[in-house]
Write a protein that holds these residues in place. Structure first.
Motif, PDB file in Angstrom:
ATOM      1  N   LEU A  23       0.837  -1.207   0.000  1.00 42.49           N
ATOM      2  CA  LEU A  23       0.000   0.000   0.000  1.00 42.49           C
ATOM      3  C   LEU A  23       0.870   1.254   0.000  1.00 42.49           C
ATOM      4  O   LEU A  23       0.580   2.235  -0.691  1.00 42.49           O
ATOM      5  N   SER A  24       1.953   1.193   0.756  1.00 40.38           N
ATOM      6  CA  SER A  24       2.832   2.346   0.869  1.00 40.38           C
ATOM      7  C   SER A  24       3.555   2.635  -0.462  1.00 40.38           C
ATOM      8  O   SER A  24       3.596   3.781  -0.926  1.00 40.38           O
ATOM      9  N   LEU A  25       4.101   1.600  -1.096  1.00 38.26           N
ATOM     10  CA  LEU A  25       4.815   1.792  -2.360  1.00 38.26           C
ATOM     11  C   LEU A  25       3.851   2.201  -3.474  1.00 38.26           C
ATOM     12  O   LEU A  25       4.171   3.066  -4.301  1.00 38.26           O
ATOM     13  N   ALA A  26       2.665   1.582  -3.478  1.00 41.54           N
ATOM     14  CA  ALA A  26       1.670   1.954  -4.496  1.00 41.54           C
ATOM     15  C   ALA A  26       1.232   3.398  -4.282  1.00 41.54           C
ATOM     16  O   ALA A  26       1.029   4.151  -5.235  1.00 41.54           O
ATOM     17  N   GLY A  27       1.123   3.805  -3.030  1.00 45.47           N
ATOM     18  CA  GLY A  27       0.733   5.191  -2.710  1.00 45.47           C
ATOM     19  C   GLY A  27       1.764   6.188  -3.221  1.00 45.47           C
ATOM     20  O   GLY A  27       1.433   7.344  -3.524  1.00 45.47           O
ATOM     21  N   ALA A  28       3.024   5.747  -3.326  1.00 50.32           N
ATOM     22  CA  ALA A  28       4.086   6.628  -3.834  1.00 50.32           C
ATOM     23  C   ALA A  28       4.196   6.537  -5.359  1.00 50.32           C
ATOM     24  O   ALA A  28       5.083   7.137  -5.962  1.00 50.32           O
ATOM     25  N   GLY A  29       3.313   5.746  -5.978  1.00 50.65           N
ATOM     26  CA  GLY A  29       3.248   5.717  -7.445  1.00 50.65           C
ATOM     27  C   GLY A  29       3.812   4.472  -8.093  1.00 50.65           C
ATOM     28  O   GLY A  29       3.763   4.339  -9.323  1.00 50.65           O
ATOM     29  N   ALA A  30       4.360   3.539  -7.309  1.00 57.20           N
ATOM     30  CA  ALA A  30       4.944   2.326  -7.916  1.00 57.20           C
ATOM     31  C   ALA A  30       3.848   1.380  -8.389  1.00 57.20           C
ATOM     32  O   ALA A  30       2.775   1.299  -7.794  1.00 57.20           O
ATOM     33  N   SER A  31       4.150   0.641  -9.461  1.00 56.00           N
ATOM     34  CA  SER A  31       3.321  -0.505  -9.841  1.00 56.00           C
ATOM     35  C   SER A  31       3.800  -1.650  -8.973  1.00 56.00           C
ATOM     36  O   SER A  31       5.007  -1.913  -8.921  1.00 56.00           O
ATOM     37  N   VAL A  32       2.869  -2.316  -8.303  1.00 50.44           N
ATOM     38  CA  VAL A  32       3.326  -3.346  -7.366  1.00 50.44           C
ATOM     39  C   VAL A  32       2.904  -4.750  -7.776  1.00 50.44           C
ATOM     40  O   VAL A  32       1.773  -5.004  -8.170  1.00 50.44           O
ATOM     41  N   ARG A  40      -4.463 -16.333  -1.505  1.00 46.81           N
ATOM     42  CA  ARG A  40      -4.815 -15.575  -2.710  1.00 46.81           C
ATOM     43  C   ARG A  40      -5.825 -14.471  -2.395  1.00 46.81           C
ATOM     44  O   ARG A  40      -5.737 -13.352  -2.906  1.00 46.81           O
ATOM     45  N   GLU A  41      -6.777 -14.814  -1.520  1.00 49.25           N
ATOM     46  CA  GLU A  41      -7.850 -13.876  -1.173  1.00 49.25           C
ATOM     47  C   GLU A  41      -7.280 -12.559  -0.610  1.00 49.25           C
ATOM     48  O   GLU A  41      -7.687 -11.470  -1.015  1.00 49.25           O
ATOM     49  N   ALA A  42      -6.291 -12.702   0.295  1.00 46.38           N
ATOM     50  CA  ALA A  42      -5.694 -11.502   0.909  1.00 46.38           C
ATOM     51  C   ALA A  42      -4.968 -10.673  -0.150  1.00 46.38           C
ATOM     52  O   ALA A  42      -5.064  -9.446  -0.174  1.00 46.38           O
ATOM     53  N   ALA A  43      -4.240 -11.363  -1.057  1.00 48.50           N
ATOM     54  CA  ALA A  43      -3.501 -10.649  -2.098  1.00 48.50           C
ATOM     55  C   ALA A  43      -4.466  -9.917  -3.035  1.00 48.50           C
ATOM     56  O   ALA A  43      -4.243  -8.760  -3.407  1.00 48.50           O
ATOM     57  N   GLU A  44      -5.571 -10.589  -3.402  1.00 47.41           N
ATOM     58  CA  GLU A  44      -6.568  -9.971  -4.297  1.00 47.41           C
ATOM     59  C   GLU A  44      -7.222  -8.753  -3.633  1.00 47.41           C
ATOM     60  O   GLU A  44      -7.513  -7.751  -4.292  1.00 47.41           O
ATOM     61  N   GLU A  45      -7.440  -8.861  -2.334  1.00 49.59           N
ATOM     62  CA  GLU A  45      -8.071  -7.756  -1.587  1.00 49.59           C
ATOM     63  C   GLU A  45      -7.168  -6.510  -1.623  1.00 49.59           C
ATOM     64  O   GLU A  45      -7.646  -5.389  -1.815  1.00 49.59           O
ATOM     65  N   ILE A  46      -5.861  -6.730  -1.475  1.00 50.54           N
ATOM     66  CA  ILE A  46      -4.916  -5.593  -1.514  1.00 50.54           C
ATOM     67  C   ILE A  46      -4.868  -5.009  -2.926  1.00 50.54           C
ATOM     68  O   ILE A  46      -4.851  -3.791  -3.114  1.00 50.54           O
ATOM     69  N   LYS A  47      -4.883  -5.906  -3.914  1.00 52.32           N
ATOM     70  CA  LYS A  47      -4.886  -5.441  -5.309  1.00 52.32           C
ATOM     71  C   LYS A  47      -6.098  -4.529  -5.544  1.00 52.32           C
ATOM     72  O   LYS A  47      -5.960  -3.431  -6.105  1.00 52.32           O
ATOM     73  N   GLU A  48      -7.271  -4.980  -5.114  1.00 49.71           N
ATOM     74  CA  GLU A  48      -8.506  -4.195  -5.307  1.00 49.71           C
ATOM     75  C   GLU A  48      -8.373  -2.825  -4.654  1.00 49.71           C
ATOM     76  O   GLU A  48      -8.751  -1.801  -5.211  1.00 49.71           O
ATOM     77  N   GLY A  55      -4.136   3.219  -8.248  1.00 51.31           N
ATOM     78  CA  GLY A  55      -2.788   2.658  -8.395  1.00 51.31           C
ATOM     79  C   GLY A  55      -2.752   1.488  -9.355  1.00 51.31           C
ATOM     80  O   GLY A  55      -3.758   1.161 -10.008  1.00 51.31           O
ATOM     81  N   SER A  56      -1.601   0.863  -9.415  1.00 53.12           N
ATOM     82  CA  SER A  56      -1.385  -0.229 -10.356  1.00 53.12           C
ATOM     83  C   SER A  56      -0.818  -1.429  -9.597  1.00 53.12           C
ATOM     84  O   SER A  56       0.192  -1.305  -8.892  1.00 53.12           O
ATOM     85  N   ALA A  57      -1.482  -2.596  -9.747  1.00 51.78           N
ATOM     86  CA  ALA A  57      -1.037  -3.782  -8.993  1.00 51.78           C
ATOM     87  C   ALA A  57      -1.486  -5.050  -9.704  1.00 51.78           C
ATOM     88  O   ALA A  57      -2.491  -5.042 -10.429  1.00 51.78           O
ATOM     89  N   GLU A  58      -0.736  -6.121  -9.507  1.00 46.25           N
ATOM     90  CA  GLU A  58      -1.145  -7.440  -9.994  1.00 46.25           C
ATOM     91  C   GLU A  58      -0.677  -8.490  -8.992  1.00 46.25           C
ATOM     92  O   GLU A  58       0.349  -8.308  -8.355  1.00 46.25           O
TER      93      GLU A  58
END
Ligand code: NAP
Length: 247
Positions: A23-32, A40-48, A55-58
């Motif tokens: 969340l912190s790196l994405a907040g600074a503009g990084a694609s994470v 998987r559920e926890a990772a998908e929740e953060i992506k959402e 932001g950008s995440a996969e």
């Protein structure tokens, strides 16, 4: 702290410190790139959450114990985001036991995940990073146990101590290529990992923390963000984030 245009892989992004770091790196503009091994559920929740805030995440599943999966993780990240700039080796486990009772499986599981996993991910990312010729940041999550040791954690302390020595060696190896390598050594941070500890252990730990509180994942993420976005003259360092526990 501007990470726009940068891509960061975070291993173990489905857990407490990994989540806060993502969340912190994405907040600074990084694609994470959010790596997970089972949750998987926890990772998908953060992506959402990241996508919803622009932001950008996969998410990518990979077991850091398996080198070929780490290679696929790095390749998938580059296929998806076209480049890689930052690697946060955060995935980790504990299998605490006094040595007299420690089974070989408990020793090997911790060394495999916490130390060999760091080697696997660094090894997989290094060629693409060098090929890009634009520097990079590697941040390994160690532990104060890896500096001072901890009763009941010989496996964990050995792995984290190894991570620290590995970090310093890699910093020397890669410095000329503008790739910095640092370690962050958290103390007692409130995550699933420490939830399992008994009230007695928590009480004893708290007595040694001058700040009078356990750390939050965000306390660690803040230091990781600093190292990830710094201009690049800090390398080979181990920064404790422990409220003075190790002092
Ligand atoms: P956590 O909440 O338990 O999260 C651990 C993460 O590691 C999870 O995302 C988990 O993924 C992932 N993981 C475990 N084995 C993996 C594997 N083989 N391949 C890929 N991912 C794997 O723990 P945390 O407290 O956030 O810990 C994060 C890091 O900080 C660890 O390296 C830990 O040793 C270090 N640390 C924590 C503390 C603390 O007090 N919490 C103190 C010092 C150091 P899945 O859930 O998807 O399996």
């Amino acid at each position: 702290m501007d990470l726009n245009g940068k891509t960061a892989i975070i291993t173990g992004a489905s857990g407490g410190i990994g989540r806060a770091t993502a969340l912190s790196l994405a907040g600074a503009g990084a694609s994470v790139v959010l790596n997970y091994s089972s949750n998987r559920e926890a990772a998908e929740e953060i992506k959402e959450k990241i996508l919803n805030s622009g932001g950008s995440a996969e998410t990518f599943k990979a077991d850091v114990v398996d080198y070929s999966q780490c290679e696929i993780l790095v390749k998938s990240a580059i296929d998806h985001f076209k480049r890689i700039d930052i690697l946060i080796n955060n995935a980790g486990i504990t299998r605490d036991n006094l040595l007299a009772r420690m089974k070989a499986e408990e020793w090997h599981a911790v060394i495999d995940t916490n130390l060999n996993g760091v080697y696997n991910c660094c090894r997989a990312v290094i060629k693409p990073l060098l090929k890009q010729k634009s520097g990079g940041r590697i941040i390994n999550i160690a532990s104060v146990a890896g500096i001072y040791g901890n009763s009941g954690q010989a496996n964990y302390a050995a792995a984290k101590g190894g991570v620290i020595a590995f970090t310093r060696s890699l910093a020397k190896e890669l410095g000329s290529r503008d790739i910095t390598v640092n370690a962050v050594a958290p103390g007692f941070i409130e995550t699933e990992m420490t939830d399992q500890l008994s009230d007695q252990v928590k009480k004893q730990a708290l007595e040694h923390i001058a700040l009078g509180r356990f750390g939050k994942p965000e306390d660690v993420a803040e230091v990781i963000l600093f190292l990830a976005s710094s201009s690049g003259y800090v390398s080979g360092q181990v920064i404790a984030v422990d409220g003075s526990l190790s002092m």
